[in-house]
Design a protein around this motif. Sequence first.
Motif, mmCIF file in Angstrom:
data_model
loop_
_atom_site.group_PDB
_atom_site.id
_atom_site.type_symbol
_atom_site.label_atom_id
_atom_site.label_comp_id
_atom_site.label_asym_id
_atom_site.label_seq_id
_atom_site.Cartn_x
_atom_site.Cartn_y
_atom_site.Cartn_z
ATOM 1 N N TYR A 311 -0.687 11.442 17.985
ATOM 2 C CA TYR A 311 -1.376 10.602 18.212
ATOM 3 C C TYR A 311 -2.234 10.639 19.249
ATOM 4 O O TYR A 311 -3.284 10.229 19.597
ATOM 5 C CB TYR A 311 -0.931 9.109 18.001
ATOM 6 C CG TYR A 311 -2.050 8.258 17.564
ATOM 7 C CD1 TYR A 311 -3.143 8.577 16.543
ATOM 8 C CD2 TYR A 311 -2.105 6.923 18.214
ATOM 9 C CE1 TYR A 311 -4.325 7.536 16.454
ATOM 10 C CE2 TYR A 311 -3.131 6.030 17.933
ATOM 11 C CZ TYR A 311 -4.182 6.284 17.033
ATOM 12 O OH TYR A 311 -5.306 5.345 16.796
ATOM 13 N N PHE A 314 -5.857 12.376 19.585
ATOM 14 C CA PHE A 314 -6.849 11.439 19.156
ATOM 15 C C PHE A 314 -7.328 10.436 20.177
ATOM 16 O O PHE A 314 -8.448 10.082 20.256
ATOM 17 C CB PHE A 314 -6.560 10.994 17.846
ATOM 18 C CG PHE A 314 -6.687 11.976 16.682
ATOM 19 C CD1 PHE A 314 -7.641 12.277 16.117
ATOM 20 C CD2 PHE A 314 -5.397 12.451 16.267
ATOM 21 C CE1 PHE A 314 -7.459 13.350 15.087
ATOM 22 C CE2 PHE A 314 -5.202 13.320 15.488
ATOM 23 C CZ PHE A 314 -6.365 13.893 14.812
ATOM 24 N N PRO A 331 -12.833 11.891 14.340
ATOM 25 C CA PRO A 331 -12.215 10.550 13.598
ATOM 26 C C PRO A 331 -10.859 10.566 13.481
ATOM 27 O O PRO A 331 -10.198 11.160 13.217
ATOM 28 C CB PRO A 331 -13.020 10.775 12.204
ATOM 29 C CG PRO A 331 -14.273 11.697 12.441
ATOM 30 C CD PRO A 331 -13.678 12.666 13.526
ATOM 31 N N ASP A 332 -10.333 9.304 13.854
ATOM 32 C CA ASP A 332 -9.159 9.031 13.627
ATOM 33 C C ASP A 332 -8.511 8.860 12.431
ATOM 34 O O ASP A 332 -8.860 8.076 11.596
ATOM 35 C CB ASP A 332 -8.699 7.558 14.587
ATOM 36 C CG ASP A 332 -7.488 7.236 14.677
ATOM 37 O OD1 ASP A 332 -6.606 7.801 14.050
ATOM 38 O OD2 ASP A 332 -7.183 5.984 15.185
ATOM 39 N N PRO A 333 -7.517 9.934 11.876
ATOM 40 C CA PRO A 333 -7.201 10.059 10.569
ATOM 41 C C PRO A 333 -6.263 8.798 10.233
ATOM 42 O O PRO A 333 -5.765 8.611 9.058
ATOM 43 C CB PRO A 333 -6.452 11.250 10.416
ATOM 44 C CG PRO A 333 -5.866 11.578 11.978
ATOM 45 C CD PRO A 333 -7.033 10.888 12.976
ATOM 46 N N PHE A 334 -5.834 8.091 11.267
ATOM 47 C CA PHE A 334 -4.827 6.777 10.987
ATOM 48 C C PHE A 334 -5.379 5.553 11.336
ATOM 49 O O PHE A 334 -4.862 4.635 11.299
ATOM 50 C CB PHE A 334 -3.689 7.202 12.279
ATOM 51 C CG PHE A 334 -2.940 8.512 12.216
ATOM 52 C CD1 PHE A 334 -2.289 8.806 11.148
ATOM 53 C CD2 PHE A 334 -3.532 9.261 13.150
ATOM 54 C CE1 PHE A 334 -1.484 10.058 11.486
ATOM 55 C CE2 PHE A 334 -2.727 10.498 13.366
ATOM 56 C CZ PHE A 334 -1.733 10.910 12.399
#
Length: 364
Positions: A311, A314, A331-334
Amino acid sequence: MTTGFFFDERCFWHGGGNYAQMAPVGGLVQPIAGGGGLPEDPETKRRLVNLMRVTGLMDALDTRSAAPMTREDLLRVHPSAYLDVFKTASDSGGGEIGMRAPFGPGGYEIAALSAGLVGDALDAVLRDRLTNAYALSRPPGHHCLPDRPNGFCLLANIALAIRRSQAAGLCGKVAVLDWDVHHGNGTEAIFADDADVLTVSIHQENNYPLDTGQFDTDAKANLNIPLPPGSGHVIYLETMERLVLPALRAHAPDVIIIACGLDAAVLDPLGRMLATAETFRAMTRMVMDLADDICGGRLVMAHEGGYSEVYVPFCGHAVIAEMAGGAITAPDPFAAIFDKRQPGAAFDRFASGLIGEMVAARGD
């Protein structure tokens, strides 16, 4: 807008020393992956750089390395006795001369290079050669005391940069905002009696160090903001609005420096906070807007903690992209799942009450 990005591959080669590793290292032999099992390893930084290259953000930055801080520069903060012990241990293969700050062979030179990255980033911004700058410094520096390394930190990177720039007549008043999940005790201690340098630290209460970081209304050039474990996006932004930004504005600095630890994020193994990439992006925008108002936009970030290999890239990308204008994103995948993990309204009301108590105690 020109954003500088200061980094050097050699800083990724800093490791915990032979005593913490099974492979002989030194010279052109890199430490093993993960720095010998230490949480402070190079992979979070490498993966940040890799993500920036893949998205194209790196191409939008003025990318530079730097020269190591000279001994003359280092002596502005650290006494010769400490530097001599550090250099001798470094030349002898590494070790640990403080608390939780091991290093391998060549650790002295790498630490001086890390400090040099921060120093040159600040120098370039103060000379108006860059609008703002991010230094991917490693090892970090905000726990280091003048005569003792601490918490992965071997030299006081930000303090060294400030003292060198002040000596060159490039700045007078400086504000340092530390949003690492751990208290920036070293930076605070170095500037405790210096009214020209305001230090502000937002951190998880009673994380590290255990004996520093308390809120103190009597502190003249320091503001500590300990937040309860579990604080997330809403509370971090409220803390910025109600405590941090007013303090920075009142100090009226020539430049704002951020100790950019990313370990207050969800998933971090050394923190228990719930900030997200969007939290760090939003806080960056808040400080950028304030810097535009009070110090000509002059803003420098120095990388500190952050230990989630998944993380941190990001979060760091969000910060640097915002500094560079925000056109290139990752773009934050989480985001969807981390939004669901945010504290509920009851917790936010509780934490907001603590913030209100600090505001009232300060009389702001």
